[in-house]
Design an enzyme around this catalytic site. Structure first.
Site, PDB file in Angstrom:
ATOM      1  N   ASP A 161       0.877  -0.937  -0.086  1.00 26.21           N
ATOM      2  CA  ASP A 161       0.019   0.116   0.102  1.00 26.21           C
ATOM      3  C   ASP A 161       0.957   1.348   0.004  1.00 26.21           C
ATOM      4  O   ASP A 161       1.830   1.306   0.821  1.00 26.21           O
ATOM      5  CB  ASP A 161      -1.069  -0.053   1.192  1.00 26.21           C
ATOM      6  N   GLY A 189     -16.321   2.531   3.407  1.00 24.58           N
ATOM      7  CA  GLY A 189     -15.162   3.031   3.781  1.00 24.58           C
ATOM      8  C   GLY A 189     -14.249   2.803   2.333  1.00 24.58           C
ATOM      9  O   GLY A 189     -12.891   3.043   2.281  1.00 24.58           O
ATOM     10  N   GLN A 190     -14.898   2.029   1.275  1.00 22.46           N
ATOM     11  CA  GLN A 190     -14.044   2.064  -0.057  1.00 22.46           C
ATOM     12  C   GLN A 190     -13.708   3.180  -0.749  1.00 22.46           C
ATOM     13  O   GLN A 190     -14.593   4.130  -0.950  1.00 22.46           O
ATOM     14  CB  GLN A 190     -14.730   0.851  -0.892  1.00 22.46           C
ATOM     15  N   HIS A 196     -10.109  -5.335  -3.698  1.00 26.62           N
ATOM     16  CA  HIS A 196      -8.817  -5.871  -2.961  1.00 26.62           C
ATOM     17  C   HIS A 196      -9.037  -6.027  -1.473  1.00 26.62           C
ATOM     18  O   HIS A 196      -9.863  -5.718  -0.875  1.00 26.62           O
ATOM     19  CB  HIS A 196      -7.887  -4.570  -3.143  1.00 26.62           C
ATOM     20  N   HIS A 254      -6.859  -5.930   1.797  1.00 21.20           N
ATOM     21  CA  HIS A 254      -5.808  -5.395   2.740  1.00 21.20           C
ATOM     22  C   HIS A 254      -5.259  -6.553   3.602  1.00 21.20           C
ATOM     23  O   HIS A 254      -5.823  -7.019   4.082  1.00 21.20           O
ATOM     24  CB  HIS A 254      -6.202  -4.070   3.680  1.00 21.20           C
TER      25      HIS A 254
HETATM   26  P1  5GP Z   1      -9.757   1.217   0.354  1.00 23.85           P
HETATM   27  O1  5GP Z   1     -10.379   1.518  -1.070  1.00 23.85           O
HETATM   28  O2  5GP Z   1     -10.081  -0.329   0.459  1.00 23.85           O
HETATM   29  O3  5GP Z   1     -10.420   2.228   1.110  1.00 23.85           O
HETATM   30  O4  5GP Z   1      -8.491   1.574   0.186  1.00 23.85           O
HETATM   31  C1  5GP Z   1      -7.436   1.542  -1.097  1.00 23.85           C
HETATM   32  C2  5GP Z   1      -6.182   1.580  -0.554  1.00 23.85           C
HETATM   33  O5  5GP Z   1      -5.123   1.733  -1.880  1.00 23.85           O
HETATM   34  C3  5GP Z   1      -5.572   2.817   0.397  1.00 23.85           C
HETATM   35  O6  5GP Z   1      -5.109   2.061   1.423  1.00 23.85           O
HETATM   36  C4  5GP Z   1      -4.521   3.592  -0.597  1.00 23.85           C
HETATM   37  O7  5GP Z   1      -3.459   3.958   0.254  1.00 23.85           O
HETATM   38  C5  5GP Z   1      -4.101   2.409  -1.580  1.00 23.85           C
HETATM   39  N1  5GP Z   1      -3.902   3.307  -2.924  1.00 23.85           N
HETATM   40  C6  5GP Z   1      -4.495   4.009  -3.315  1.00 23.85           C
HETATM   41  N2  5GP Z   1      -3.906   4.446  -4.438  1.00 23.85           N
HETATM   42  C7  5GP Z   1      -2.768   3.773  -4.449  1.00 23.85           C
HETATM   43  C8  5GP Z   1      -1.623   3.544  -5.611  1.00 23.85           C
HETATM   44  O8  5GP Z   1      -1.555   4.238  -6.765  1.00 23.85           O
HETATM   45  N3  5GP Z   1      -0.775   2.791  -5.139  1.00 23.85           N
HETATM   46  C9  5GP Z   1      -0.709   1.836  -4.266  1.00 23.85           C
HETATM   47  N4  5GP Z   1       0.266   0.913  -3.902  1.00 23.85           N
HETATM   48  N5  5GP Z   1      -1.619   1.909  -3.142  1.00 23.85           N
HETATM   49  C10 5GP Z   1      -2.412   2.789  -3.364  1.00 23.85           C
END
Ligand code: 5GP
Ligand code: ZN
Length: 107
Positions: free
Chosen positions: A30, A92-93, A99, A101
């Protein structure tokens, strides 16, 4: 999905700190880690979220869940770790490409 950041990472169009890749899945760290080890496991197929995953995705979702402990062990999380799946804006997405975590503190 041309405007999806995780599709672009899966296609190699945007760089990532990758820890695993096969024909169906990719895993990368991340970019804003919320734990000492924090990586994401992502199917290359664009599935917006668990809310729209279907029976045709059963094997793919199973593969993701079995990859979790394998990569977690490799990252020093053999003693345990947290898994998290945000689903939908209300859940919270932020990135609307499914994906998982994986987060933890190496012991
Ligand atoms: P969620 O959609 O589950 O809330 O979180 C998306 C996750 O993707 C976040 O923890 C964020 O830090 C990570 N993220 C967003 N954009 C990028 C990116 O371009 N590269 C990487 N490696 N992680 C990302
Ligand atoms: Zn996508």
């Amino acid at each position: 999905m041309s405007d999806c950041i995780f599709c672009k990472i899966a296609a190699g169009e945007i760089p990532s700190n990758k820890l695993y890749e096969d024909d169906e899945l990719i895993a990368f760290h991340d970019i804003y880690p919320k734990a000492p080890v924090h990586f994401l496991i992502v199917p290359k197929k664009h599935i917006e979220s668990l809310l729209v995953a279907g029976a045709e995705d059963e094997a793919l979702l199973g593969r993701i869940m079995l990859l979790v402990p394998k990569l977690a062990r490799e990252q020093g999380l053999g003693a345990g770790f947290k898994t998290l799946v945000h689903t939908g804006k209300a859940g919270g997405q932020e990135v609307f490409h499914l994906h998982v975590h994986v987060m933890g503190q190496p012991q």
